[in-house]
Design an enzyme around this catalytic site. Structure first.
Site, PDB file in Angstrom:
ATOM      1  N   HIS A   1       0.666  -1.328  -0.162  1.00 36.13           N
ATOM      2  CA  HIS A   1      -0.147   0.097   0.189  1.00 36.13           C
ATOM      3  C   HIS A   1       0.975   1.261   0.046  1.00 36.13           C
ATOM      4  O   HIS A   1       0.531   2.443  -1.094  1.00 36.13           O
ATOM      5  CB  HIS A   1      -1.057  -0.285   0.807  1.00 36.13           C
ATOM      6  CG  HIS A   1      -2.362  -0.386   0.991  1.00 36.13           C
ATOM      7  ND1 HIS A   1      -3.241  -0.300   1.061  1.00 36.13           N
ATOM      8  CD2 HIS A   1      -2.470  -2.564   0.786  1.00 36.13           C
ATOM      9  CE1 HIS A   1      -4.666  -1.265   1.090  1.00 36.13           C
ATOM     10  NE2 HIS A   1      -3.739  -2.658   0.671  1.00 36.13           N
TER      11      HIS A   1
ATOM     12  N   ASP B   1      -4.880   6.823   1.663  1.00 32.78           N
ATOM     13  CA  ASP B   1      -4.999   5.167   1.382  1.00 32.78           C
ATOM     14  C   ASP B   1      -6.316   5.019   1.307  1.00 32.78           C
ATOM     15  O   ASP B   1      -7.591   5.769   2.700  1.00 32.78           O
ATOM     16  CB  ASP B   1      -4.424   4.297   2.048  1.00 32.78           C
ATOM     17  CG  ASP B   1      -4.372   2.574   1.297  1.00 32.78           C
ATOM     18  OD1 ASP B   1      -5.270   2.726   1.539  1.00 32.78           O
ATOM     19  OD2 ASP B   1      -3.392   2.704   1.042  1.00 32.78           O
TER      20      ASP B   1
END
Length: 447
Positions: free
Chosen positions: A19, A112
């Site tokens: 990520h 995110d």
């Protein structure tokens, strides 16, 4: 409160799996194009330590700074993810307050997608919230359409066994996908466990974002992107990021130098890498090792734990095999000698394989990997699932033989090359450039 003199974008990263690095890549591209704005990148100390070293290798940017947030007393995966999420949003809020005193109030939050709580923080501060989804458009759609899938398919312990092969053609862009390709937790598995609840909430909250940014490009995912654009306030595909803002990694194990020995024989090497989260069992390691040895092909294998390697394997493959604890994957896949990627099918790996025009042999196990593998093998036809769907010596040999030594593999490489050219066009003078410009306008108005 310090009055802001220039735009200040706070970036919240999710520190697990693949990520944080793509978000850093995007952040660097933004900081490069908005030199008068400040970008504050928040993540855990461990993740920031790794990412800042990559950033240094890629060239420091004075307007992009790293800040630590509490990791929630991490344990072992997957428990450490849950502990980290329990520490949110307080850990980010506390770290942000300290930076605001130093840098001035933030003018936008870029986070995110997993960190869905940031939407509420942005509302409280009356600033835009931009969410970044690190996987493919269809995996985001799987979570956005969770309620629809549950209504159409049902849920329960028998769904996977009884409806595995049923098509998902009632959602745009899902025409080659089946019920069994959905991520666990959408209609099968423990729907009430931590990750399914997190992803379901994330899918719902994404519709509230000022913009949703995806790490793909229109030429790869046009149908599903068109649908998502009708559901989100703004849906911006800005990939492939590894073609516009590559992160340079230290080749500490001389993988590229080793590959140079085979440069005279293009597309002859197998690269084996299963990402940062997936861990093969000793039995799977043994089966894969036996397949690599029996195939006779040269290979690089990124393998952290060597438990399961057969006795004598390293000695018997010396000269044509290199086993390292870590490899600079995108650079390895970009080497002319590499001809196939044996992978888990994570989205980062898929995009890096396309960028390197390297066909894939996929062994998916979790999250979006089965969905991605189905796209690789049946939609784009640039790879296969490992023969038989399980790691066996003979299955690995047959799969490698198909991709490296038969016409099917040559055609896969040609298709991957065409996709790469579409991606290259999108980031040079196409849709990704247009979408990036729109993103920059949201984050740094007038910049």
């Amino acid at each position: 409160m310090v009055t802001p003199k220039k735009p200040h974008v706070a970036i919240f990263a999710f520190p697990f799996g693949g990520h944080a690095a793509p978000l850093l890549s995007l952040s660097r591209q933004l900081a490069t194009n908005a030199a008068d704005a400040s970008f504050s990148f928040f993540c855990t100390p461990k993740s920031n330590g790794f990412l800042s070293s990559i950033a240094t290798a890629s060239g420091p940017l004075p307007n992009l700074k790293f800040y630590d947030v509490s990791d929630g007393l991490l344990g072992n995966l997957p428990e450490e993810v849950e502990l980290f999420m329990k520490a949110t949003p307080g850990n980010f809020a506390n770290a942000l307050e300290g930076v605001v005193k130093e840098m001035g109030e933030v003018t936008c939050l870029l986070t995110d997608s997993f960190l869905w709580f940031a939407g509420h923080m942005a509302e409280e501060r009356d600033v835009p919230w931009v969410t970044f989804w690190v996987s493919g458009a269809r995996s985001l759609a799987a979570h956005f359409y969770t309620e629809l899938f549950r209504k159409k398919i049902g849920t329960g312990p028998d769904v996977l066994a009884t409806r595995h092969e049923e098509p998902l053609d009632f959602v745009p862009g899902f025409f080659v996908l089946r019920v069994g390709d959905l991520p666990e937790g959408v209609v099968f598995g423990d729907l009430d466990s931590f990750f399914p609840r997190l992803l379901h909430r994330m899918g719902e909250e994404s519709a509230r974002a000022t913009a949703v940014v995806l790490k793909t490009f229109d030429g790869l995912d046009s149908t599903i992107l068109t649908d998502l654009r009708s559901k989100f306030r703004s849906c911006l595909a800005v990939g492939p990021l590894n073609l516009i803002s590559p992160l340079l990694s230290e080749d500490s194990h001389a993988c590229l130098t080793w590959l140079d020995r085979f440069a005279h024989n293009p597309a002859s090497i197998a690269y084996v890498g299963f990402g940062t989260v997936m861990r093969l069992t000793p039995a799977q390691v043994a089966a894969l090792a036996e397949g690599l040895e029996s195939s006779g092909v040269p290979f690089i294998w990124s393998l952290k734990a060597r438990e399961g390697l057969p006795a004598g394997f390293l000695e018997q493959t010396a000269g044509r095999g290199l086993v390292v604890p870590w490899a600079p994957q995108s650079m390895v896949l970009g080497h002319v000698a590499v001809g196939v990627h044996v992978t888990h099918g994570g989205w980062n790996s898929v995009m890096e394989s396309i960028a390197g025009t390297v066909p894939m042999i996929c062994y998916p196990t979790l999250a979006d990997q089965k969905l991605n593998t189905r796209l690789v093998s049946h939609a784009w036809r640039i790879g296969v699932e490992v023969d038989g769907g399980v790691l066996t010596r003979d299955g690995v040999v047959r799969s490698i033989e198909l991709v490296l030594r038969k016409d099917e593999g040559r055609v896969m490489r040609e298709r991957a090359c065409k996709l790469r050219e579409l991606g290259k066009e999108s980031v040079e003078n196409g849709s990704s450039v247009e979408n990036f410009t729109k993103l920059l306008g949201i984050l740094v108005p007038g910049g």
